[in-house]
Scaffold this active site. Sequence first.
Site, PDB file in Angstrom:
ATOM      1  N   GLU A  37       0.871  -1.165   0.000  1.00 25.13           N
ATOM      2  CA  GLU A  37       0.000   0.000   0.000  1.00 25.13           C
ATOM      3  C   GLU A  37       0.913   1.221   0.000  1.00 25.13           C
ATOM      4  O   GLU A  37       1.818   1.330   0.848  1.00 25.13           O
ATOM      5  CB  GLU A  37      -0.881   0.005   1.255  1.00 25.13           C
ATOM      6  CG  GLU A  37      -1.821   1.187   1.238  1.00 25.13           C
ATOM      7  CD  GLU A  37      -2.741   1.279   2.455  1.00 25.13           C
ATOM      8  OE1 GLU A  37      -2.750   0.362   3.289  1.00 25.13           O
ATOM      9  OE2 GLU A  37      -3.437   2.304   2.547  1.00 25.13           O
ATOM     10  N   ARG A 263       5.300 -12.896   9.720  1.00 24.21           N
ATOM     11  CA  ARG A 263       5.955 -11.644   9.363  1.00 24.21           C
ATOM     12  C   ARG A 263       7.283 -11.536  10.107  1.00 24.21           C
ATOM     13  O   ARG A 263       7.487 -12.169  11.133  1.00 24.21           O
ATOM     14  CB  ARG A 263       5.055 -10.452   9.658  1.00 24.21           C
ATOM     15  CG  ARG A 263       4.770 -10.218  11.127  1.00 24.21           C
ATOM     16  CD  ARG A 263       3.619  -9.244  11.339  1.00 24.21           C
ATOM     17  NE  ARG A 263       3.945  -7.885  10.940  1.00 24.21           N
ATOM     18  CZ  ARG A 263       3.338  -7.237   9.927  1.00 24.21           C
ATOM     19  NH1 ARG A 263       2.411  -7.818   9.234  1.00 24.21           N
ATOM     20  NH2 ARG A 263       3.665  -6.006   9.647  1.00 24.21           N
ATOM     21  N   LYS A 273       4.253   0.720   9.590  1.00 22.09           N
ATOM     22  CA  LYS A 273       4.415   1.969   8.846  1.00 22.09           C
ATOM     23  C   LYS A 273       3.828   3.147   9.615  1.00 22.09           C
ATOM     24  O   LYS A 273       4.344   4.247   9.545  1.00 22.09           O
ATOM     25  CB  LYS A 273       3.726   1.847   7.476  1.00 22.09           C
ATOM     26  CG  LYS A 273       4.615   1.159   6.456  1.00 22.09           C
ATOM     27  CD  LYS A 273       4.018   1.237   5.075  1.00 22.09           C
ATOM     28  CE  LYS A 273       3.003   0.140   4.885  1.00 22.09           C
ATOM     29  NZ  LYS A 273       2.576  -0.026   3.495  1.00 22.09           N
TER      30      LYS A 273
HETATM   31  P1  ATP Z   1       2.814  -2.438   8.104  1.00 24.62           P
HETATM   32  O1  ATP Z   1       2.165  -3.394   9.049  1.00 24.62           O
HETATM   33  O2  ATP Z   1       4.277  -2.259   8.305  1.00 24.62           O
HETATM   34  O3  ATP Z   1       2.103  -1.131   7.977  1.00 24.62           O
HETATM   35  P2  ATP Z   1       1.482  -3.501   5.867  1.00 24.62           P
HETATM   36  O4  ATP Z   1       1.245  -4.945   5.914  1.00 24.62           O
HETATM   37  O5  ATP Z   1       0.325  -2.642   6.132  1.00 24.62           O
HETATM   38  O6  ATP Z   1       2.754  -3.159   6.719  1.00 24.62           O
HETATM   39  P3  ATP Z   1       1.653  -3.390   3.047  1.00 24.62           P
HETATM   40  O7  ATP Z   1       2.120  -2.279   2.210  1.00 24.62           O
HETATM   41  O8  ATP Z   1       0.212  -3.759   2.997  1.00 24.62           O
HETATM   42  O9  ATP Z   1       2.087  -3.037   4.504  1.00 24.62           O
HETATM   43  O10 ATP Z   1       2.549  -4.664   2.815  1.00 24.62           O
HETATM   44  C1  ATP Z   1       2.856  -5.199   1.561  1.00 24.62           C
HETATM   45  C2  ATP Z   1       3.245  -6.639   1.730  1.00 24.62           C
HETATM   46  O11 ATP Z   1       4.350  -6.748   2.618  1.00 24.62           O
HETATM   47  C3  ATP Z   1       2.119  -7.441   2.330  1.00 24.62           C
HETATM   48  O12 ATP Z   1       1.991  -8.648   1.592  1.00 24.62           O
HETATM   49  C4  ATP Z   1       2.555  -7.717   3.729  1.00 24.62           C
HETATM   50  O13 ATP Z   1       2.064  -8.948   4.182  1.00 24.62           O
HETATM   51  C5  ATP Z   1       4.076  -7.717   3.604  1.00 24.62           C
HETATM   52  N1  ATP Z   1       4.699  -7.337   4.871  1.00 24.62           N
HETATM   53  C6  ATP Z   1       4.465  -6.216   5.587  1.00 24.62           C
HETATM   54  N2  ATP Z   1       5.170  -6.237   6.731  1.00 24.62           N
HETATM   55  C7  ATP Z   1       5.880  -7.390   6.748  1.00 24.62           C
HETATM   56  C8  ATP Z   1       6.791  -8.007   7.655  1.00 24.62           C
HETATM   57  N3  ATP Z   1       7.129  -7.416   8.807  1.00 24.62           N
HETATM   58  N4  ATP Z   1       7.318  -9.204   7.332  1.00 24.62           N
HETATM   59  C9  ATP Z   1       6.992  -9.798   6.180  1.00 24.62           C
HETATM   60  N5  ATP Z   1       6.141  -9.290   5.276  1.00 24.62           N
HETATM   61  C10 ATP Z   1       5.578  -8.099   5.539  1.00 24.62           C
HETATM   62 MG    MG Z   2      -1.397  -3.809   4.612  1.00 20.42          MG
END
Ligand code: ATP
Ligand code: MG
Length: 567
Positions: A37, A263, A273
């Site tokens: 995102e 994760r 984020k």
């Molecule tokens: P955050 O929790 O840091 O805000 P998010 O999941 O909202 O992260 P996205 O931009 O939606 O952020 O993430 C894109 C991809 O990265 C998704 O498939 C998510 O599952 C993966 N991802 C995010 N954080 C991690 C992590 N700590 N370890 C592994 N994969 C991750």
């Molecule tokens: Mg997300």
Amino acid sequence: MLTASAPAGPSNFLRDIVAEDLRSGKHTRVVTRFPPEPNGYLHIGHAKSICLNFGLAAEFGGVCHLRFDDTNPSKEDIEYVEAIMEDVRWLGFDWRTKLFYASDYFDRLYDCAVALINKGKAYVDSLSADEIREHRGTLTEPGKESPYRNRSIEESLDLFTRMRAGEFEDGTHVLRAKIDMASPNPTMRDPTLYRIRHVPHHRTGDTWCVYPLYDFTHCLSDSIEGITHSICTLEFANNRPLYDWVLDQLEVPCHPQQIEFARLNLTYTVMSKRKLLQLVADGHVRGWDDPRMPTISGLRRRGYTPEAIRDFCERIGVAKRDGVVEVAMLEHSVREDLNWRAPRAMAVLRPLRVVLENYPEDRVEELDAVNNPEDPSAGTRKVPFSRVLYVERDDFREDPPSKFFRLAPGREVRLRYAYIIKCAGVVKDPQSGEVVELRCTYDPETRSGSPASARKVKATLHWVSAHLAIDAEVRLYDRLFVREDPEGGKDAEFTEYLNPSSLKVLTGCKLEPSLEGAVPGSRYQFERQGYFCVDPDSQPGRRVFNRTVALRDIWAKIEKGELAASR
Ligand code: ATP
Ligand code: MG
């Protein structure tokens, strides 16, 4: 650019699933996607997901899509889109022509929503957000049905059309799936699919004022793109039944398989984020690319290599259960990579002046120094040696403790690539009593490589000749948080655990002249100190270096009480 392929390392359950699906003929080609995102910069957790998705595709001859999950315009920005693309490329991965945006599918998603309403599988609810929350129930109690749940299909269609047309205020109506308010899985209790947001979108402008939610968008985007394996993190396990439900209700091109993995979490690090944005917005760090941030751009500025990050991601493996990885493992990966990659140089960070009393005033020798002992092809360079030098202040003690073998009055040490010197006396500041200069003699017979150089001394020091030395600022970074789990404090904000000395700026550092041409981004090992990288803040005449990582794990030693924390 070539797609970096992950080394076909030890197996993990994701590799096994993909390999089996190809073997059994369930799929003939692997298609994965990385779906960020664009509401912030990528962090090391995303790197894990990038390595997995692009790595699996590359390993099995498939393709990985980059898809921006841009359905929440109030938090998203083109700045993030561009930064994400730069970071994925820098990590060494290539989506080729497969760049997509969920917003490209807004028309199709809208049609899917209308199809669900027509099937009696979705309805417009006119409860407020608070009321919907109250109706949702809890993990132990079922939810309550909305009074609008049994609206006629015609009425829902009419309202949904008018939602799209902009007739209603934000929050007055939503579109919900009609599933089961008594489901033990709260995600299945008539989840919201669309909401009204009168917010312009960075790509679609004012075209839309209704936006689809993640659970509706994601599965359909995967299906539209022909994704075979939709790999996501464990917190989406409860959403999987909804992912499957949506695709089962509609005529869709294919039904991808959602697979969850744990994760990445790191000690001494926050990864969400939202929290990283808070650190930036509240000025706790200098920006998303502050070298203390766990963002890809922060790690890059700090001097990490893409190879080190990929190695780390491969090394930690893929788990099905959440855990926390020691940040020391990340540091280990970058140390290993830079050890053979980074040319050596001598730099004195806290200079103490040394005068060699028996060395001629006007003489300058050019001594040979090895560029990289790990890589003979890196060759040698010349370093000037002269009567006035700098050594590290820490390498001298006027009154040495028993295990201190470096310089002290009357003591001999070797200067790397040069001569054995002996400390004959000290000059002190008459006011403060601080030692400001060492008076030494050198032994002309002991030049490195000559027979007498074999004489045993207990320490070899790095040094820089005052003649032609380059002045620099050096930024030393420490953990951004003092607590291993910054988010784990009872009743305390994670910002309360910020490390007040996470950045130490040293000025007046002295570098050997070969570093004159060092450009931002270039990396070096400063002998006996660690790995350093030229910061983009550098200007002609004002060079700035970041410490990527110390040579050894200084932190572990501090924790064991073996080193003073002031270092
Ligand atoms: P955050 O929790 O840091 O805000 P998010 O999941 O909202 O992260 P996205 O931009 O939606 O952020 O993430 C894109 C991809 O990265 C998704 O498939 C998510 O599952 C993966 N991802 C995010 N954080 C991690 C992590 N700590 N370890 C592994 N994969 C991750
Ligand atoms: Mg997300």
